[in-house]
Write a protein that holds these residues in place. Structure first.
Motif, PDB file in Angstrom:
ATOM      1  N   ASP A 193       0.825  -1.213   0.000  1.00  0.00           N
ATOM      2  CA  ASP A 193       0.000   0.000   0.000  1.00  0.00           C
ATOM      3  C   ASP A 193       0.856   1.260   0.000  1.00  0.00           C
TER       4      ASP A 193
ATOM      5  N   ARG B  42      -2.351  10.711   9.445  1.00  0.00           N
ATOM      6  CA  ARG B  42      -2.120   9.568   8.561  1.00  0.00           C
ATOM      7  C   ARG B  42      -3.468   9.090   8.056  1.00  0.00           C
TER       8      ARG B  42
ATOM      9  N   SER C  48      -5.502   6.007   5.597  1.00  0.00           N
ATOM     10  CA  SER C  48      -5.284   4.718   4.952  1.00  0.00           C
ATOM     11  C   SER C  48      -5.400   4.897   3.447  1.00  0.00           C
TER      12      SER C  48
ATOM     13  N   ALA D 118      -5.012   2.171   1.238  1.00  0.00           N
ATOM     14  CA  ALA D 118      -5.119   0.869   0.582  1.00  0.00           C
ATOM     15  C   ALA D 118      -6.172   0.920  -0.527  1.00  0.00           C
TER      16      ALA D 118
ATOM     17  N   THR E 162      -5.329  10.402  18.360  1.00  0.00           N
ATOM     18  CA  THR E 162      -6.723   9.993  18.561  1.00  0.00           C
ATOM     19  C   THR E 162      -7.676  11.131  18.191  1.00  0.00           C
TER      20      THR E 162
ATOM     21  N   ASN F 298       4.867   1.600   7.979  1.00  0.00           N
ATOM     22  CA  ASN F 298       3.474   1.956   8.246  1.00  0.00           C
ATOM     23  C   ASN F 298       3.239   2.407   9.688  1.00  0.00           C
ATOM     24  N   LEU F 299       4.329   2.718  10.393  1.00  0.00           N
ATOM     25  CA  LEU F 299       4.216   3.174  11.783  1.00  0.00           C
ATOM     26  C   LEU F 299       4.719   4.609  11.924  1.00  0.00           C
TER      27      LEU F 299
ATOM     28  N   GLN G  17       0.958   5.355  15.859  1.00  0.00           N
ATOM     29  CA  GLN G  17      -0.114   5.083  14.912  1.00  0.00           C
ATOM     30  C   GLN G  17       0.368   4.094  13.869  1.00  0.00           C
TER      31      GLN G  17
ATOM     32  N   VAL H 140      -0.780   1.940  10.403  1.00  0.00           N
ATOM     33  CA  VAL H 140      -1.784   1.798   9.351  1.00  0.00           C
ATOM     34  C   VAL H 140      -1.646   0.416   8.738  1.00  0.00           C
TER      35      VAL H 140
ATOM     36  N   GLY I 299      -3.865  -1.691   5.883  1.00  0.00           N
ATOM     37  CA  GLY I 299      -5.029  -1.699   4.995  1.00  0.00           C
ATOM     38  C   GLY I 299      -5.901  -0.493   5.286  1.00  0.00           C
ATOM     39  N   GLN I 300      -7.174  -0.717   5.526  1.00  0.00           N
ATOM     40  CA  GLN I 300      -8.089   0.386   5.818  1.00  0.00           C
ATOM     41  C   GLN I 300      -8.180   0.675   7.319  1.00  0.00           C
ATOM     42  N   TRP I 301      -7.325   0.043   8.095  1.00  0.00           N
ATOM     43  CA  TRP I 301      -7.360   0.231   9.544  1.00  0.00           C
ATOM     44  C   TRP I 301      -6.249   1.161  10.003  1.00  0.00           C
ATOM     45  N   LEU I 302      -6.606   2.058  10.934  1.00  0.00           N
ATOM     46  CA  LEU I 302      -5.608   2.863  11.622  1.00  0.00           C
ATOM     47  C   LEU I 302      -5.683   2.505  13.100  1.00  0.00           C
TER      48      LEU I 302
ATOM     49  N   LYS J 141      -4.358   3.311  16.922  1.00  0.00           N
ATOM     50  CA  LYS J 141      -3.810   4.501  17.579  1.00  0.00           C
ATOM     51  C   LYS J 141      -3.584   4.303  19.066  1.00  0.00           C
TER      52      LYS J 141
ATOM     53  N   GLU K  67      -9.543   3.398  13.776  1.00  0.00           N
ATOM     54  CA  GLU K  67     -10.403   4.069  12.817  1.00  0.00           C
ATOM     55  C   GLU K  67     -10.425   3.180  11.577  1.00  0.00           C
TER      56      GLU K  67
ATOM     57  N   THR L 291     -11.936   2.823   7.687  1.00  0.00           N
ATOM     58  CA  THR L 291     -12.620   3.529   6.599  1.00  0.00           C
ATOM     59  C   THR L 291     -13.141   2.524   5.583  1.00  0.00           C
TER      60      THR L 291
ATOM     61  N   VAL M 154     -14.481   2.431   2.103  1.00  0.00           N
ATOM     62  CA  VAL M 154     -14.589   3.235   0.886  1.00  0.00           C
ATOM     63  C   VAL M 154     -15.648   2.633  -0.022  1.00  0.00           C
TER      64      VAL M 154
END
Lengths: 269, 407
Positions: free
Chosen positions: A105, A120, A122, A124, B127, B221-222, B263, B265, B267-270, B272, B293, B295, B297
């Motif tokens: 990603d 930040r 996402s 993906a 957050t 991703n951190l 934080q 990330v 995929g679509q997950w964050l 925290k 969080e 998302t 889409v």
């Protein structure tokens, strides 16, 4: 990588109709075309441009947005890019920072000026609309070769121009809004002329027209007008590019996330 | 009655001086031929409190005019100046009518370091519902109970950017006092807080030099941040006023605080996490907030985005009657219509897990043309427990209408 280099070397040495002669399967032919198109659209180093986005609904009512973008090519990875929003007013000062990757990603951050917060996000799934337009995030980012399967469908004349017809299938089907993309590329310059996007149910969703090409740096063709037509909702979005500048001296530091709060929409390079 | 003009207080005078210095600086920059730019926002707001007030003298509605111009200069060689005054004129609460300099600074950016001098805003944290580790700027509480509006903080800030991360050092020479609603304002307790009569643990008072050091870095991703702060607590304790029985006086302790934000990330997950450890302000010193969080889409191929937020906060700090978040679960949903008007809706709910307290938040906004934005937001205090600081707000659920013009 080695293989495509070899292929390019061989391509350069072949006198006539290299594609048919070299690559046997339509997949290999398609891949070779995609590699060549990618090669011809890269090597510019860095770039800045001003963009006007015009959203048009079914009734013909228009909405405008102004953006500025900066792009920096990377050695062995996808581009780094910045999009600065100048209008509409409520998103003015917002900045989108993207590190695209050849594998995995992308990394993406959003700078929210009211809170002075770098958030930040996402990245993906890129099938969402960009600023309410008919362009999805995946239509605007750099299209990494590694993330698509290619197939050569033949050649076709489009507005008197001979074109390769190339099918591209997103490998990460879960995170793309498309089942496939059909591209028409000029056979002499490999410029993208037209593109059709099919949704997950294989229905035609959108058509992109690339117009008003100009050459920069002696080799790089850039369209100054992109028109996206959505066949399913009747809406259209035009992207007009101006003030293309290349090799202005951008470096990695211009794309650091902790510098976002000091980038202004009005100033900057 | 705690009615003062904002510029009458000593910190107001210091700010006035700062503003004058900043203006001189900016005029100087202008004369040496830097390019200048003016933009800003003017907003009209109306707040409606449908329930009868709990305390005498409080108003049931107010209207405000808010002006936020922004001047910006940028020169050659990495030098820039920014000036961002703020003014609110409120019809009901004189404490809410106030001015501030959100920004008035000079910034120099070199290749691997940056130096900033003047007033600025710095945000730390990840957050959405609470901002535990955010400490540099004081909260402008009269603006909104969500504590997201901040006062400009005078500072000298150096940031070093290296391959191994970013190191920031802040010298904060002048403390800003938290603003509180006055006697006519809603969203306050039975005793009015006399913010100008603040007392300090440090003999230096508001001129105690505070320090902060922060390290931050991105590893794939951190995103992570770690800081140490020494100085005046931004959150006061409250003391009874010697002269006025109906008033409280803020007391600002000296603290040292370590803060961490992470934080991830995926995929679509964050994912925290915010955590802090504080010493110097009584017993009970840790706080942590964590959550995610997600998302979604284009759910069901519809042209919209759905975001889901879940967060949990545990705060052991005993800040007298201030932080309502001690052991709370927060749930939120964000809907973005992805249309030309940028229509958005945010719904949130905060439930105390230790006592029966619950409130809800709403934010909805839409663009009108290219320079106008309309929004409707509100707080609904569903129920508040006896011991919860929120009990003072039980009657203060409100709806806020806001129209902003961007020039």
């Amino acid at each position: 990588m080695k293989r495509s280099l070899m292929l390019l070397l061989l391509l350069a040495l072949m006198p006539v109709s290299p594609l048919q002669a070299l690559a046997e399967t339509p997949e290999e032919q398609g891949h070779a075309i995609a590699v060549e198109a990618d090669r011809r659209s890269s090597g510019f180093g860095d770039c800045t441009a001003d963009t006007v986005m015009i959203l048009r609904n079914r009734e013909g009512q228009e909405n405008r947005r102004q953006l500025r973008s900066r792009v920096l090519e990377q050695e062995d990875d996808g581009d780094k890019s910045l999009t600065l929003f100048d209008s509409p007013g409520d998103v003015r000062g917002t900045i989108l920072l993207t590190f695209s990757h050849k594998r995995g990603d992308d990394d993406q951050w959003l700078f929210l000026p009211a809170l002075k917060r770098v958030k930040r996000i996402s990245a993906a799934n890129k099938s969402g609309a960009f600023m309410g337009s008919e362009f999805a995030f995946e239509d605007l980012g750099s299209r990494e070769l590694e993330k698509y399967g290619h197939r050569y469908l033949g050649s076709e004349s489009l507005d008197g121009r001979e074109c390769f017809v190339l099918e591209q299938i997103p490998l990460d089907s879960k995170n793309s809004g498309y089942s496939r993309i059909i591209s028409w590329l000029d056979t002499t310059t490999y410029r993208l002329i037209r593109e059709e996007y099919f949704d997950q149910k294989q229905r035609l969703l959108k058509t992109l027209f690339c117009r008003e090409y100009q050459q920069y740096l002696g080799f790089l063709w850039k369209a100054h007008r992109l028109e996206m037509v959505n066949h399913q909702n009747g809406k259209e979005t035009d992207l007009l590019f101006a003030n293309y500048r290349f090799q202005v001296g951008l470096t990695d530091r211009d794309f650091r996330k902790n510098r976002l709060k000091n980038l202004r929409t009005g100033g900057g390079r | 009655m705690a009615v003062r003009t904002p510029t009458g207080s000593p910190s107001g005078r210091a700010l006035g001086l700062g503003a004058a210095a900043a203006l001189l600086l900016l005029v100087g920059c202008c004369t040496v031929g830097l390019s200048m730019e003016l933009q800003g926002t003017v907003s009209l707001e109306g707040r409606l409190f449908p329930q009868a007030s709990a305390y005498q003298g409080q108003e049931d509605y107010d209207a405000s005019l808010v002006l936020e111009p922004e001047l910006y200069w940028e020169g050659e060689g990495g030098l820039s100046c920014s000036l961002k005054p703020f003014l609110r004129l409120d019809t009901s609460d004189p404490e809410r009518s106030h001015s501030d300099l959100r920004e008035a600074n000079l910034l120099y950016g070199a290749d691997s370091w940056q130096l900033l001098f003047g007033l600025d805003k710095v945000f730390w944290g990840v957050t959405e519902f609470v901002h535990l580790v955010d400490i540099v700027n004081q909260t402008d509480l009269v603006e909104s109970p969500d504590q997201e509006e901040k006062l400009g903080q005078p500072m000298l800030a150096l940031s070093l950017e290296q391959e191994w991360g970013t190191l920031e050092a802040y010298l904060l020479p002048l403390f800003r006092e938290r603003t509180f609603p006055g006697s006519r304002g809603r969203l306050r307790g039975p005793l009015v807080i006399d913010s100008g009569a603040a007392e300090y643990e440090s003999g230096a008072g508001r001129t105690h030099p505070d320090l902060a050091l922060r390290y931050s870095h991105t590893l794939g991703n951190l995103d992570l941040g770690l800081y140490q702060f020494f100085g005046t607590s931004r959150e006061p304790l409250f003391l009874p006023s010697a002269g006025q029985e109906e008033e409280l006086i803020p007391f600002y302790s000296q603290i040292s605080q370590t803060g961490l934000d992470l934080q991830l990330v995926e995929g679509q997950w964050l994912w925290k996490l915010e955590a802090l450890q504080r010493s110097g302000q009584g017993p009970g010193r840790g706080a942590v907030a964590c959550g995610f969080e997600y998302t979604w889409v284009r759910p069901w191929q519809l042209d919209l985005d759905l975001g889901f937020i879940a967060e949990y906060v545990r705060d052991q700090r005993r800040l007298a009657d201030d932080s309502p978040y001690d052991n709370d679960l927060m749930l939120g949903m964000r809907l973005g219509l992805n249309d030309a008007q940028g229509s958005e809706l945010l719904l949130g709910m905060v439930q105390d897990l230790a006592q029966p307290s619950c409130f809800m938040v709403l934010e909805a906004g839409q663009r009108l043309g290219e320079s106008l934005h309309l929004s409707l937001s509100g707080y609904l205090f569903v129920r508040t427990a006896e011991q919860d600081p929120l009990r003072f707000y039980q009657q203060d659920s409100y709806l806020l209408f806001k129209g902003s013009y961007y020039f």
